[in-house]
Design a protein around this motif. Sequence first.
Motif, PDB file in Angstrom:
ATOM      1  N   UNK A   1       0.887  -1.217  -0.104  1.00 33.98           N
ATOM      2  CA  UNK A   1      -0.101   0.072  -0.052  1.00 33.98           C
ATOM      3  C   UNK A   1       0.948   1.111   0.028  1.00 33.98           C
ATOM      4  N   UNK A   2       1.997   1.279   0.857  1.00 34.08           N
ATOM      5  CA  UNK A   2       2.448   2.361   0.872  1.00 34.08           C
ATOM      6  C   UNK A   2       3.522   2.565  -0.634  1.00 34.08           C
ATOM      7  N   UNK A   3       3.881   1.406  -0.989  1.00 30.22           N
ATOM      8  CA  UNK A   3       4.572   1.496  -2.272  1.00 30.22           C
ATOM      9  C   UNK A   3       3.740   2.061  -3.452  1.00 30.22           C
ATOM     10  N   UNK A   4       2.558   1.751  -3.298  1.00 35.03           N
ATOM     11  CA  UNK A   4       1.674   1.918  -4.579  1.00 35.03           C
ATOM     12  C   UNK A   4       1.301   3.552  -4.286  1.00 35.03           C
ATOM     13  N   UNK A   5       0.934   3.869  -3.260  1.00 33.66           N
ATOM     14  CA  UNK A   5       0.467   5.335  -3.023  1.00 33.66           C
ATOM     15  C   UNK A   5       1.541   5.980  -3.206  1.00 33.66           C
ATOM     16  N   UNK A   6       2.951   5.953  -3.196  1.00 31.60           N
ATOM     17  CA  UNK A   6       3.818   6.730  -3.512  1.00 31.60           C
ATOM     18  C   UNK A   6       4.268   6.505  -4.965  1.00 31.60           C
ATOM     19  N   UNK A   7       4.092   5.461  -5.531  1.00 33.05           N
ATOM     20  CA  UNK A   7       4.157   5.062  -6.761  1.00 33.05           C
ATOM     21  C   UNK A   7       3.365   5.701  -7.942  1.00 33.05           C
ATOM     22  N   UNK A   8       2.029   6.052  -7.393  1.00 35.16           N
ATOM     23  CA  UNK A   8       1.121   6.597  -8.393  1.00 35.16           C
ATOM     24  C   UNK A   8       0.628   7.855  -7.927  1.00 35.16           C
ATOM     25  N   UNK A   9       1.499   8.635  -7.205  1.00 38.99           N
ATOM     26  CA  UNK A   9       1.247   9.909  -6.863  1.00 38.99           C
ATOM     27  C   UNK A   9       1.643  10.958  -8.161  1.00 38.99           C
ATOM     28  N   UNK A  10       0.476  11.654  -8.649  1.00 40.04           N
ATOM     29  CA  UNK A  10       0.840  12.494  -9.809  1.00 40.04           C
ATOM     30  C   UNK A  10       1.501  13.808  -9.355  1.00 40.04           C
ATOM     31  N   UNK A  11       2.747  14.035  -9.986  1.00 36.42           N
ATOM     32  CA  UNK A  11       3.360  15.178  -9.717  1.00 36.42           C
ATOM     33  C   UNK A  11       4.266  15.377 -10.723  1.00 36.42           C
ATOM     34  N   UNK A  12       3.818  16.627 -11.540  1.00 39.09           N
ATOM     35  CA  UNK A  12       4.533  16.777 -12.812  1.00 39.09           C
ATOM     36  C   UNK A  12       5.929  16.709 -12.630  1.00 39.09           C
ATOM     37  N   UNK A  13       6.549  17.236 -11.508  1.00 37.71           N
ATOM     38  CA  UNK A  13       8.138  17.180 -11.509  1.00 37.71           C
ATOM     39  C   UNK A  13       8.878  15.739 -11.576  1.00 37.71           C
ATOM     40  N   UNK A  14       8.159  14.748 -11.346  1.00 36.83           N
ATOM     41  CA  UNK A  14       8.736  13.409 -11.329  1.00 36.83           C
ATOM     42  C   UNK A  14       7.938  12.543 -12.315  1.00 36.83           C
ATOM     43  N   UNK A  15       6.970  12.969 -12.915  1.00 34.21           N
ATOM     44  CA  UNK A  15       5.971  12.117 -13.680  1.00 34.21           C
ATOM     45  C   UNK A  15       6.803  11.257 -14.703  1.00 34.21           C
TER      46      UNK A  15
ATOM     47  N   UNK B   1       9.868  10.049 -14.871  1.00 32.53           N
ATOM     48  CA  UNK B   1      10.489   9.110 -14.310  1.00 32.53           C
ATOM     49  C   UNK B   1       9.352   7.887 -13.929  1.00 32.53           C
ATOM     50  N   UNK B   2       8.300   8.462 -13.171  1.00 32.05           N
ATOM     51  CA  UNK B   2       7.214   7.550 -12.968  1.00 32.05           C
ATOM     52  C   UNK B   2       6.870   6.581 -14.131  1.00 32.05           C
ATOM     53  N   UNK B   3       6.388   7.468 -15.305  1.00 35.87           N
ATOM     54  CA  UNK B   3       5.839   6.638 -16.440  1.00 35.87           C
ATOM     55  C   UNK B   3       6.993   5.790 -16.938  1.00 35.87           C
ATOM     56  N   UNK B   4       8.178   6.133 -16.824  1.00 35.07           N
ATOM     57  CA  UNK B   4       9.199   5.308 -17.498  1.00 35.07           C
ATOM     58  C   UNK B   4       9.194   3.869 -16.546  1.00 35.07           C
ATOM     59  N   UNK B   5       9.254   4.056 -15.446  1.00 33.47           N
ATOM     60  CA  UNK B   5       9.324   2.753 -14.479  1.00 33.47           C
ATOM     61  C   UNK B   5       8.140   2.104 -14.532  1.00 33.47           C
ATOM     62  N   UNK B   6       6.847   2.572 -15.104  1.00 34.69           N
ATOM     63  CA  UNK B   6       5.894   1.862 -15.361  1.00 34.69           C
ATOM     64  C   UNK B   6       5.807   1.017 -16.668  1.00 34.69           C
ATOM     65  N   UNK B   7       6.389   1.797 -17.487  1.00 32.97           N
ATOM     66  CA  UNK B   7       6.900   1.128 -18.825  1.00 32.97           C
ATOM     67  C   UNK B   7       7.644  -0.136 -18.604  1.00 32.97           C
ATOM     68  N   UNK B   8       8.832   0.294 -17.933  1.00 30.54           N
ATOM     69  CA  UNK B   8       9.587  -0.593 -17.676  1.00 30.54           C
ATOM     70  C   UNK B   8       9.080  -2.115 -17.122  1.00 30.54           C
ATOM     71  N   UNK B   9       8.298  -1.776 -16.161  1.00 26.80           N
ATOM     72  CA  UNK B   9       7.510  -2.875 -15.512  1.00 26.80           C
ATOM     73  C   UNK B   9       6.421  -3.587 -16.070  1.00 26.80           C
ATOM     74  N   UNK B  10       6.186  -3.036 -17.267  1.00 28.44           N
ATOM     75  CA  UNK B  10       5.165  -3.625 -18.201  1.00 28.44           C
ATOM     76  C   UNK B  10       3.708  -3.226 -17.800  1.00 28.44           C
ATOM     77  N   UNK B  11       3.584  -2.427 -17.046  1.00 30.28           N
ATOM     78  CA  UNK B  11       2.147  -1.795 -16.685  1.00 30.28           C
ATOM     79  C   UNK B  11       1.637  -0.660 -17.309  1.00 30.28           C
TER      80      UNK B  11
END
Length: 108
Positions: free
Chosen positions: A59-73, A75-85
């Motif tokens: 829960x803690x990991x997902x809440x942080x991972x899917x927090x929408x902030x333009x400053x780091x989005x 990186x977030x999107x790249x991680x999700x592509x890498x993880x095939x999500x």
Amino acid sequence: MDTMVDSWTDREQVIARAALERARTRAVDVLIARLRTSIEALASADEVWQLHDFLSIERHTMEGRFDFRLGGILFVLAGLVKDELLAMEELEGLEADKLAKVKAMSRF
């Protein structure tokens, strides 16, 4: 200042938010499938508490991972592509430089 990070059109924000939500839904689906298998194998109170601890961490990991902030989005999107999500095609409509950056970062 990196203009790619600072400059997001309303349309790009909608695309990024929608992609993030689709990836979140997929991540939850993966978690649920994993839990179904884990729950069937529970055999002791210790295993129940281990499952509880696992869920707390997830829960803690997902809440942080899917927090929408333009400053780091990106990186977030790249991680999700890498993880095939998330697929690169789901980001169509973003500026070409942003897409290139997500694609490059997803390789690492």
